[in-house]
Design a protein around this motif. Structure first.
Motif, PDB file in Angstrom:
ATOM      1  N   ALA A 237      21.715  54.693  37.042  1.00  0.00           N
ATOM      2  CA  ALA A 237      22.762  55.155  37.954  1.00  0.00           C
ATOM      3  C   ALA A 237      22.417  56.536  38.500  1.00  0.00           C
ATOM      4  N   GLU A 238      21.827  57.355  37.646  1.00  0.00           N
ATOM      5  CA  GLU A 238      21.432  58.692  38.079  1.00  0.00           C
ATOM      6  C   GLU A 238      20.373  58.607  39.186  1.00  0.00           C
ATOM      7  N   LEU A 239      19.454  57.664  39.049  1.00  0.00           N
ATOM      8  CA  LEU A 239      18.435  57.477  40.086  1.00  0.00           C
ATOM      9  C   LEU A 239      19.065  57.066  41.415  1.00  0.00           C
TER      10      LEU A 239
ATOM     11  N   GLU B  82      28.061  58.840  41.052  1.00  0.00           N
ATOM     12  CA  GLU B  82      28.835  59.917  40.453  1.00  0.00           C
ATOM     13  C   GLU B  82      30.306  59.538  40.387  1.00  0.00           C
ATOM     14  N   VAL B  83      31.024  60.194  39.480  1.00  0.00           N
ATOM     15  CA  VAL B  83      32.478  60.081  39.414  1.00  0.00           C
ATOM     16  C   VAL B  83      33.040  61.498  39.397  1.00  0.00           C
TER      17      VAL B  83
ATOM     18  N   GLU C 237      38.822  61.598  38.115  1.00  0.00           N
ATOM     19  CA  GLU C 237      38.738  60.206  37.649  1.00  0.00           C
ATOM     20  C   GLU C 237      38.562  60.165  36.133  1.00  0.00           C
ATOM     21  N   VAL C 238      37.720  61.061  35.626  1.00  0.00           N
ATOM     22  CA  VAL C 238      37.479  61.115  34.179  1.00  0.00           C
ATOM     23  C   VAL C 238      38.753  61.532  33.459  1.00  0.00           C
TER      24      VAL C 238
ATOM     25  N   MET D 211      30.865  56.297  30.717  1.00  0.00           N
ATOM     26  CA  MET D 211      31.366  54.928  30.823  1.00  0.00           C
ATOM     27  C   MET D 211      31.772  54.612  32.268  1.00  0.00           C
ATOM     28  N   LEU D 212      32.472  55.550  32.913  1.00  0.00           N
ATOM     29  CA  LEU D 212      32.905  55.330  34.296  1.00  0.00           C
ATOM     30  C   LEU D 212      31.716  55.232  35.251  1.00  0.00           C
ATOM     31  N   ILE D 213      30.707  56.067  35.038  1.00  0.00           N
ATOM     32  CA  ILE D 213      29.517  56.021  35.899  1.00  0.00           C
ATOM     33  C   ILE D 213      28.814  54.684  35.745  1.00  0.00           C
TER      34      ILE D 213
END
Length: 180
Positions: A68-70, A74-75, A79-80, A123-125
């Motif tokens: 996901a980082e690649l 982002e969140v 949201e967190v 977890m959200l990401i």
């Protein structure tokens, strides 16, 4: 005099440059034991299976997080915070109050929030990343039928069952409606 050394924490797994700590696993396990209302004295096998599943989930999450980082997923902090608030509210409601929730998880809710915030963010990401991947998947009817035919022996047969309920109300229009 014997000294008993107790491990404070340790590395459970490494995924690239990301670390899964034993404390992360234990914290998630404690929450799962609480949510599933398991008894640590009686449900030892179930808890050990749960520990293994949680470890696999956290390692998989770290792999997805790297991917996901690649893709620059982002969140927001909002949201967190919202997801964490919901998690804490659920725990408090399930336990029957803040004191009972703190006792069940073995720490104050303030400490839990601080320590679990980054877990919730990860977890959200990963969820957002998975949703992006899934949204790109397209399956047509022919592919479903081909899959079913080639995996027929692995798919359980379910009997055809149907339950139908129907309520019929005869509605008669009032005088006003009839005149219109």
């Amino acid at each position: 005099k014997k000294q008993h050394l107790q491990s404070i924490d340790g590395v459970a797994a490494l995924v690239g440059d990301r670390v899964v700590l034993k404390s992360d696993i234990n914290q998630t396990l404690a929450m799962a034991v609480f949510q599933q209302r398991l008894n640590p004295q009686e449900d030892t096998e179930k808890i050990e299976r749960l520990r293994s599943e949680i470890t696999n989930t956290l390692v998989s999450r770290k792999v997805l997080l790297a991917m996901a980082e690649l893709d620059s997923v982002e969140v927001t902090d909002k949201e967190v915070d919202r997801a964490l608030d919901q998690q804490v509210d659920n725990m408090v409601a399930q336990a029957g109050g803040e004191d009972a929730a703190e006792k069940a998880i073995g720490q104050s809710l303030r400490t839990f929030r601080r320590e679990y915030w980054y877990e919730i963010k990860d977890m959200l990401i990963t969820q957002k990343y998975q949703q992006q991947l899934i949204s790109k998947v397209r399956v047509n009817n022919k592919e479903v039928r081909t899959f079913f035919k080639s995996n027929k022996d692995k798919i359980e047969n379910f009997p055809n069952l149907m339950k139908v309920r129907h309520i019929l109300f005869k509605i008669k229009p009032g005088e006003t409606q009839i005149n219109k």
